[in-house]
Enzyme design. Structure first.
Site, PDB file in Angstrom:
ATOM      1  N   PHE A 120       0.850  -1.185   0.000  1.00 54.58           N
ATOM      2  CA  PHE A 120       0.000   0.000   0.000  1.00 54.58           C
ATOM      3  C   PHE A 120       0.885   1.234   0.000  1.00 54.58           C
ATOM      4  O   PHE A 120       2.047   1.178   0.409  1.00 54.58           O
ATOM      5  CB  PHE A 120      -0.913   0.006   1.243  1.00 54.58           C
ATOM      6  CG  PHE A 120      -2.364   0.088   0.893  1.00 54.58           C
ATOM      7  CD1 PHE A 120      -3.092  -1.034   0.588  1.00 54.58           C
ATOM      8  CD2 PHE A 120      -3.010   1.318   0.866  1.00 54.58           C
ATOM      9  CE1 PHE A 120      -4.439  -0.954   0.250  1.00 54.58           C
ATOM     10  CE2 PHE A 120      -4.352   1.410   0.532  1.00 54.58           C
ATOM     11  CZ  PHE A 120      -5.073   0.269   0.223  1.00 54.58           C
ATOM     12  N   GLN A 244      -7.307  15.342   2.757  1.00 56.65           N
ATOM     13  CA  GLN A 244      -6.690  14.434   1.792  1.00 56.65           C
ATOM     14  C   GLN A 244      -7.522  14.254   0.524  1.00 56.65           C
ATOM     15  O   GLN A 244      -8.733  14.034   0.600  1.00 56.65           O
ATOM     16  CB  GLN A 244      -6.499  13.059   2.427  1.00 56.65           C
ATOM     17  CG  GLN A 244      -5.898  12.036   1.458  1.00 56.65           C
ATOM     18  CD  GLN A 244      -5.408  10.793   2.178  1.00 56.65           C
ATOM     19  OE1 GLN A 244      -6.162   9.883   2.467  1.00 56.65           O
ATOM     20  NE2 GLN A 244      -4.123  10.773   2.483  1.00 56.65           N
ATOM     21  N   HIS A 246      -7.796  11.712  -2.445  1.00 64.55           N
ATOM     22  CA  HIS A 246      -7.364  10.366  -2.842  1.00 64.55           C
ATOM     23  C   HIS A 246      -7.087  10.384  -4.341  1.00 64.55           C
ATOM     24  O   HIS A 246      -7.911  10.874  -5.112  1.00 64.55           O
ATOM     25  CB  HIS A 246      -8.462   9.359  -2.507  1.00 64.55           C
ATOM     26  CG  HIS A 246      -8.017   7.934  -2.627  1.00 64.55           C
ATOM     27  ND1 HIS A 246      -7.699   7.349  -3.827  1.00 64.55           N
ATOM     28  CD2 HIS A 246      -7.818   6.977  -1.682  1.00 64.55           C
ATOM     29  CE1 HIS A 246      -7.334   6.087  -3.623  1.00 64.55           C
ATOM     30  NE2 HIS A 246      -7.402   5.844  -2.331  1.00 64.55           N
ATOM     31  N   LEU A 256     -14.515   6.065  -5.146  1.00 63.11           N
ATOM     32  CA  LEU A 256     -13.179   5.592  -4.808  1.00 63.11           C
ATOM     33  C   LEU A 256     -12.798   4.302  -5.531  1.00 63.11           C
ATOM     34  O   LEU A 256     -13.573   3.361  -5.602  1.00 63.11           O
ATOM     35  CB  LEU A 256     -13.153   5.339  -3.293  1.00 63.11           C
ATOM     36  CG  LEU A 256     -11.848   4.850  -2.687  1.00 63.11           C
ATOM     37  CD1 LEU A 256     -10.806   5.942  -2.773  1.00 63.11           C
ATOM     38  CD2 LEU A 256     -12.082   4.441  -1.241  1.00 63.11           C
ATOM     39  N   GLU A 259      -6.400   2.186  -3.501  1.00 62.94           N
ATOM     40  CA  GLU A 259      -4.951   2.176  -3.687  1.00 62.94           C
ATOM     41  C   GLU A 259      -4.439   0.737  -3.740  1.00 62.94           C
ATOM     42  O   GLU A 259      -3.367   0.463  -4.269  1.00 62.94           O
ATOM     43  CB  GLU A 259      -4.373   2.896  -2.468  1.00 62.94           C
ATOM     44  CG  GLU A 259      -2.951   3.298  -2.527  1.00 62.94           C
ATOM     45  CD  GLU A 259      -2.623   4.205  -1.321  1.00 62.94           C
ATOM     46  OE1 GLU A 259      -3.372   5.169  -1.066  1.00 62.94           O
ATOM     47  OE2 GLU A 259      -1.633   3.925  -0.653  1.00 62.94           O
ATOM     48  N   ARG A 290      -0.413   9.378  -0.796  1.00 60.34           N
ATOM     49  CA  ARG A 290      -1.516   9.914  -1.586  1.00 60.34           C
ATOM     50  C   ARG A 290      -1.333  11.371  -1.987  1.00 60.34           C
ATOM     51  O   ARG A 290      -1.693  11.766  -3.095  1.00 60.34           O
ATOM     52  CB  ARG A 290      -2.816   9.772  -0.793  1.00 60.34           C
ATOM     53  CG  ARG A 290      -3.235   8.319  -0.723  1.00 60.34           C
ATOM     54  CD  ARG A 290      -4.436   8.118   0.165  1.00 60.34           C
ATOM     55  NE  ARG A 290      -4.804   6.707   0.126  1.00 60.34           N
ATOM     56  CZ  ARG A 290      -5.730   6.174   0.911  1.00 60.34           C
ATOM     57  NH1 ARG A 290      -6.377   6.924   1.782  1.00 60.34           N
ATOM     58  NH2 ARG A 290      -6.019   4.897   0.812  1.00 60.34           N
ATOM     59  N   HIS A 357     -11.329  13.114   0.105  1.00 60.98           N
ATOM     60  CA  HIS A 357     -11.452  11.788   0.711  1.00 60.98           C
ATOM     61  C   HIS A 357     -11.466  11.780   2.227  1.00 60.98           C
ATOM     62  O   HIS A 357     -12.294  11.111   2.830  1.00 60.98           O
ATOM     63  CB  HIS A 357     -10.280  10.938   0.202  1.00 60.98           C
ATOM     64  CG  HIS A 357     -10.329   9.503   0.593  1.00 60.98           C
ATOM     65  ND1 HIS A 357     -11.404   8.700   0.295  1.00 60.98           N
ATOM     66  CD2 HIS A 357      -9.452   8.709   1.267  1.00 60.98           C
ATOM     67  CE1 HIS A 357     -11.180   7.474   0.758  1.00 60.98           C
ATOM     68  NE2 HIS A 357     -10.009   7.461   1.373  1.00 60.98           N
ATOM     69  N   ARG A 398      -2.533  11.421   5.631  1.00 61.43           N
ATOM     70  CA  ARG A 398      -2.711  10.067   6.145  1.00 61.43           C
ATOM     71  C   ARG A 398      -2.241   9.035   5.137  1.00 61.43           C
ATOM     72  O   ARG A 398      -2.511   9.160   3.936  1.00 61.43           O
ATOM     73  CB  ARG A 398      -4.194   9.828   6.459  1.00 61.43           C
ATOM     74  CG  ARG A 398      -4.500   8.397   6.845  1.00 61.43           C
ATOM     75  CD  ARG A 398      -5.925   8.212   7.298  1.00 61.43           C
ATOM     76  NE  ARG A 398      -6.911   8.318   6.241  1.00 61.43           N
ATOM     77  CZ  ARG A 398      -7.147   7.385   5.316  1.00 61.43           C
ATOM     78  NH1 ARG A 398      -6.420   6.280   5.273  1.00 61.43           N
ATOM     79  NH2 ARG A 398      -8.089   7.553   4.414  1.00 61.43           N
TER      80      ARG A 398
END
Lengths: 587, 262
Positions: A120, A244, A246, A256, A259, A290, A357, A398
């Protein structure tokens, strides 16, 4: 009006709320009388939309340890992370995953039957050497499985829920040592009745406020109610400028795409087919954090290398993964692309663009989930966890999977702390007329005082936030956004609610939600204007570098005065460092 | 069928001027079964003209009505992409999530005008318009012990489960409790006491989980008069499931488990 008495009241039934409820009821060693109040039905919360995984250094498939996870989290957050909190989260991640497995969560498995793990963004081996397989997952519906598993265990333990109870206020009783939380006030959607819940401890787990933006992965119901309530009480919000985006939302829609797709090997390409992330993050490429990937995508489009007829998106290429990987490990996002864009990821690259996001900021808490009323003091009896809270484990950006981790680790901690506090304290008297504020709010919304439509104000709010406070920001765009939001606040004073009934009045609900959105949008923009540097998810074109001399500090926002038009006072809180010195952030 | 008490919305609705119509939009008629027990003695159809793009979800059209024409229209929704399970309703007579049905799949052929009918899911009490009382549905879910049941000490680490054993119940872990299946079942319509497909799907999810030790308890519950034997394999549930779960197959597997445990 109805009165209720509980030891612990939890507001929100997403991952953090239900994890807190389970901890309070079944793990704290005391048996508080607990109620969960939710604006929705349980299992409708947006935890269920999380896809890719939950990181923990189980080391099931390769060498890993929680110290590396701590470091990645701090570096990923551009050093604005409170390092003691990140350490707690990474350390407790392992038990958090194992607890979920024991509760029944159906994780994907390795050939040996252990919990499988995948790569990730931003999660690395040995402080950035290469991507590491750390994310525990259940296909691409990890959040769904967490939400279901937690609800199943709430059923098992007989947790009491009040469904479609919309909390609009908390009760603070003034004492010699400052305010103490003594309850919450809710509007019952089914009947229009107002309920006062007197409680020894209240846990807020109300989620984010992504609906300030138009293009967002967030649910319609994510309107920042909890943050807004706390802010209106004069309590601070922290780091609200850090929002954030995404990287991989379905282009034009914002839905979404995990990831985890890139974790399984998918590649971002521009119009000419170039794997552009090689230029921006040579070591971990598409698996950079991100903020970096989102900015790279925006730059590709700004510089004319976007794909599609309007050159306004880039492409997520999954075609080399093969039908089997897509069907077994990424089935939901495969279906989203087919359903909403009529694109089959097995054979064609998918149009994607950054989507609003996640709020890194929120209600400031310590590592026990206790809500802070300033830099040093807590509000006894009030707790917060999950996206609505700011511990701060995410800092300025994050890392993927760390939100599912956050809700489990700090949801549990808040639940335990609330239960133990309740066991050692008596019920305090409520303040006088605890429901007065909510009654007045509802009555005002239903009265005739203008012709402004909620939908118009919300649409304009979302448009200005997308245009002016998104991936890249400047003084000019932010001033425009501030001007627009303040003008919309003026208009909000004249909204009309057409449904005047008491029964399931969702027209009224949307009007209340919009009030919170406007409040939080203004805080976000004020914070972004004041932070004259670029750090993590906050990218200022006019101040492109990180400025540790002046801005290595958390922002603390306080509302001054009553009403929607109150001023915002900005203060600062130091970042907690343990062992990691700020370094330049390269991947 | 005649449509009693149908009203066409005026060009400018009760909420004022409507927003600009996007390029490429066509006007479709959204015909909604309305019911507010505070004011109506019985349900009535109401039609609204709504500009729609082929890529719009039916949920967008309902929002248009609520936001720009009639704020009293009431329905549940949250995630808007088929994962939270809030917006199950009958769309053109079949149970669907309003956020997963696109207008392009409902447009009439040729130049004919398009009408999309929307009604609440059937078999649960209607609270207001498209919003139903989910409590009987959730009660059936809770009744099948939908949680992992184990005995003895917990292991220190995770329980070991082979990939094949994990695969055995994969399909039924996808359930989002939207009630599309249960409220498409003729047996459920006629005998509300039947557990219904969704509860059985969630029992299946644990009965076939190799880590679980509560299969017998759940099978005893489902062997009840209101249990799996009521299923008449009409496959409505499988057709209705927005998650593509093989619901009827899951029910058959539970029936077989009951037969072979003796």
């Amino acid at each position: 009006m109805q009165f209720h008495k509980y030891d612990v009241v939890i507001v929100g039934a997403g991952g953090a709320g239900m994890r807190a409820a389970l901890a309070a009821s079944a793990e704290a060693g005391v048996s508080p009388k607990t109620a969960v109040l939710t604006k929705l039905y349980p299992t409708r919360s947006h935890t269920g939309a999380a896809q890719g995984g939950m990181c923990a250094a189980l080391a099931n498939v390769e060498e890993d340890n929680w110290e590396w996870h701590t470091f990645d989290t701090i570096k990923g957050g551009d050093y604005l992370v409170d390092q003691d909190a990140a350490e707690v989260m990474a350390k407790e991640a392992i038990d958090a995953v194992l607890d979920l497995e024991k509760m029944g969560l159906p994780f994907n498995r390795t050939p040996e039957g252990r919990i499988d793990q995948r790569r990730f963004g931003g999660h690395t081996r040995n402080h950035g050497e290469a991507a590491v397989r750390r994310a525990c997952y259940a296909a691409d519906r990890t959040g769904h499985m967490i939400l279901q598993t937690l609800y199943q265990n709430c059923v098992k333990h007989g947790i009491e829920f009040f469904n479609e109870f919309y909390v609009l206020d908390i009760c603070l009783t003034e004492t010699d040592n400052g305010p103490v939380c003594t309850g919450a006030v809710a509007y019952e959607l089914a009947t229009g009745e107002i309920h006062v819940f007197q409680a020894k401890a209240v846990v807020f787990a109300t989620g984010g406020f992504g609906k300030v933006f138009k293009t967002t992965s967030n649910a319609h119901t994510l309107t920042g109610d909890g943050m807004g309530i706390v802010f209106r009480k004069g309590l601070p919000l922290e780091d609200m400028e850090f929002y954030q985006f995404h990287p991989t939302g379905l282009a034009g829609l914002g839905i979404l795409l995990t990831e985890g797709a890139r974790g399984e090997g998918a590649i971002l390409r521009n119009a000419s087919g170039e794997r552009f992330m090689e230029r921006y993050a040579p070591t971990i490429k598409d698996l950079a954090p991100r903020d970096i990937v989102a900015r790279s995508m925006a730059l590709e489009v700004l510089e004319g290398r976007g794909a599609g007829p309007n050159k306004d998106y880039v492409l997520l290429d999954c075609t080399h993964l093969g039908a089997e990987v897509l069907e077994t490990k990424l089935p939901d996002i495969t279906e989203f692309a087919r359903t909403y864009l009529a694109v089959d990821p097995v054979t064609e690259p998918v149009p994607v663009y950054p989507t609003a996001h996640y709020a890194m900021g929120g209600i400031p808490t310590n590592i026990h989930g206790e809500v802070l009323r300033d830099n040093d003091n807590v509000v006894p009896g009030l707790y917060a966890a999950g996206e609505c809270a700011c511990v701060s484990v995410h800092g300025a950006n994050r890392l993927g999977t760390n939100s599912l981790l956050d809700i489990n680790v700090f949801g549990r901690r808040a639940g335990l702390a609330a239960a133990r506090y309740a066991a050692n304290h008596d019920l305090l008297d409520l303040p006088e007329n605890p429901a007065a504020q909510v009654e007045a709010q509802v009555a005002h919304a239903l009265s005739e005082h203008g012709k402004e439509r909620v939908a118009d104000i919300r649409t304009e709010l979302q448009a200005t936030m997308d245009a002016n406070a998104s991936v890249y920001r400047t003084e000019e765009t932010l001033k425009q956004a501030l001007h627009d939001v303040q003008a919309l606040k003026d208009r909000y004073a004249h909204i009309t609610v057409q449904d005047k009934g008491k029964r399931f009045n969702t027209d009224l609900l949307e009007a209340m939600e919009l009030g919170f959105l406007l409040e939080l949008a203004e805080v976000l923009v004020v914070g972004a204007l004041e932070r004259k540097e670029s750090r993590g998810g906050h990218a200022r074109e006019d101040y492109p570098n990180r400025d540790d001399t002046n801005y290595m500090r958390h922002s603390m926002f306080y509302k001054q005065g009553d009403g929607l038009k109150g001023e915002i006072r900005l203060d600062y809180k130091p970042v907690t460092f343990t062992r990691y010195k700020p370094m330049e952030r390269k991947y | 069928m005649t449509t009693a008490a149908t009203t066409e919305n005026p060009a400018s609705g009760a909420r004022g001027d409507q927003p600009p119509v996007p390029e490429g939009a066509v006007t479709v008629t959204v015909k909604i079964l309305r019911f507010n027990p505070e004011t109506d003695s019985e349900p009535r159809w109401e039609s609204f003209g709504v500009p729609a793009l082929p890529t719009d979800r039916v949920l967008n059209l309902l929002h248009y009505v609520k936001w720009y024409i009639d704020g009293t229209l009431t329905f549940r929704r949250s995630c808007a992409h088929g994962i939270c399970g809030s917006d199950a309703m009958q769309i053109n007579g079949v149970n669907r999530l309003a956020c997963k049905v696109l207008v392009k799949d409902l447009l009439a052929k040729g130049d004919k005008p398009t009408t999309i009918t929307v009604a609440p899911i059937k078999g649960l009490p209607v609270n207001k318009d498209l919003l139903v009382d989910m409590e009987p549905f959730m009660e059936a879910f809770r009744a099948v012990k939908p949680f992992l049941i184990t005995y003895g000490n917990e292991p220190t680490r995770e329980r070991i489960q082979s990939a094949a054993d994990r695969e055995r119940f994969d399909d039924t872990t996808k359930c989002i409790l939207c009630a599309c299946c249960t409220t498409s079942c003729p047996v459920f319509w006629n005998e509300g006491s039947y557990f219904g497909p969704a509860a059985i799907v969630n029992a299946h999810r644990f009965i076939f989980d190799s880590r679980d030790e509560g299969a017998q308890e759940r099978l005893d519950i489902l062997n009840d008069a209101e249990g799996v034997w009521r299923c008449r394999t009409t496959f409505n549930c499988t057709d209705a499931c927005p998650r593509g779960i093989q619901v009827t197959k899951a029910i058959q597997e539970v029936k077989r488990a009951l037969l072979f445990r003796r």
